[in-house]
Scaffold this motif. Structure first.
Motif: not given
Length: 422
Positions: A87-91, A95-99, A124-127
């Protein structure tokens, strides 16, 4: 089957999960093919399974990417499957959000975007928006998880510190048409709140986010508060013309899953009631409420008469205070509170589990309990009250072998609670 109450309860859970199967749900909601490209974007605990299901059903070329959590994923041929932390976002999520944003840019009005959205997509979508950093968004997420705020309130805050949530992913796809297929884990099934609504806007404002932060006394980084107090935090509203041709469909939900379980139980000859598919509140308090109903049934034959199966769903919360926390999640905490309040009652059996197969910090879906649970815990050297106070319900259930494991289920329609009174 009723001679083995736990097997019966587990079978009801399986039925509830199957009712939220992405393949059958997507089959009923396939959009029309476009003149141009078909681009898929997805995020959530069911993202890879939804993407694989769409590939098996779609007669034509597909492209795009879906973000699932780290761990086993369904294999896809045309859709790229990315993985990130929950549940805690990661790097990797950054990158996935940018993708995903890159995938929807440069489209035309002849193109179609199919968005596959399920619970868990928020993490899953930190941005981070503006000058905010991934560390800022992680701090927000941790504060939200510890606050005790309902999921809908959490997602109002999340969408105002993001450049992909709150409809922004769909906004970036303009002028393409966007069709969102949503597996809901939100009480009430508001599509704009599932995964913080990357493709579905709502009318909440940054002022609403600030009020939630004050109400739940969250301590957030100064940079986050400065952002929320600026016009930059405003999200596009539902009346924005970029959303004019968009559609969204909730294709699976707790309501459908609970109704499927109820049909199975009634076919087995058990009177069944569904309290609600959208119960919220502190897990330990909701446990006490369910226990009070059980005791009323057993002692006074109301509001239901035994034998009876009581089903409920929704998403409870666990507020972490100064006492700290151990292992577990909201379902095991619900059950430990429930077990303490039905201690000694015979022929009462319960299962509480998360339909995604993971309850909180550990890899179990939930746990079983009955009227003898507390006595068995004490015999094993456990202090149930101390475990409850310390948010360490997993350890208490694990000590007596009452943990319920399923592995990842490929869907996510929130909590499943079943109480059998014989």
């Amino acid at each position: 089957m009723l001679n083995n109450p736990r097997a019966f309860l587990a079978s009801l859970f399986d039925t509830a999960v199957k009712a939220a199967d992405p393949l059958s749900a997507i089959r009923a909601h396939l959009p029309e093919k476009p003149k141009g490209r078909t681009v898929v974007v997805g995020a959530g605990k069911a993202a890879s399974q939804m993407a694989a299901a769409l590939e098996s059903l779609w007669d034509g070329p597909l492209e795009g990417a879906a973000v699932a959590q780290h761990g086993p994923v369904a294999a896809c041929r045309q859709i790229e499957v990315l993985q990130a932390a929950h549940p805690v976002p990661d790097a990797a999520g950054l990158a996935a959000s940018k993708r995903l944003l890159d995938r929807v840019r440069g489209l035309t009005a002849d193109d179609l975007v199919i968005a596959l959205i399920s619970g868990g997509g928020s993490s899953l979508l930190p941005a981070p928006a503006g000058s905010l950093t991934l560390e800022d968004e992680i701090a927000v997420n941790r504060a939200l998880l510890a606050s005790g705020a309902p999921i809908s309130a959490m997602n109002v805050v999340r969408k105002h510190v993001s450049r992909i949530k709150g409809g922004r992913l769909a906004h970036a796809a303009a002028p393409a048409r966007v069709v969102s297929l949503i597996v809901s884990d939100i009480p009430g099934d508001n599509p704009a709140h599932v995964a913080s609504g990357p493709t579905v806007p709502d009318g909440s404002t940054r002022q609403d986010a600030l009020q939630i932060i004050r109400q739940y006394r969250m301590a957030l980084p100064e940079a986050v508060m400065a952002h929320l107090n600026s016009a930059e935090a405003a999200a596009p509203g539902p009346d924005d013309t970029a959303f004019a041709s968009h559609e969204h469909h909730v294709i699976a939900s707790a309501r459908v899953s609970l109704e499927a379980a109820a049909i199975q139980a009634r076919a087995a000859g058990i009177d069944t009631v569904i309290l609600s598919d959208s119960i919220e509140g502190e897990a330990r308090d909701i446990g006490l409420m369910h226990a009070a109903i059980v005791r009323e049934v057993r002692m006074r034959g109301r509001p239901f008469t035994e034998p009876v199966l009581i089903l409920s769903g929704g998403e409870t919360t666990v507020t972490i205070r100064d006492e700290g926390y151990g292992k577990g999640g909201r379902n095991s905490e619900f059950l430990l509170s429930f077990a303490s309040a039905i201690d000694g009652l015979e022929n009462v059996h319960a299962l509480a589990a998360d339909t995604d197969g993971r309850d909180g910090s550990e890899h179990n879906a939930g746990a079983f309990t009955d009227g003898g649970t507390i006595a068995r815990m004490r015999a094993a050297g456990e202090d149930p009250r101390a475990r409850l106070i310390g948010h360490d319900a997993y350890s208490a259930f694990d000590a007596i072998g009452d943990i319920f494991h399923t592995g990842p289920t490929g869907t996510n329609v929130n909590d499943f609670r079943a109480i059998l009174i014989l």
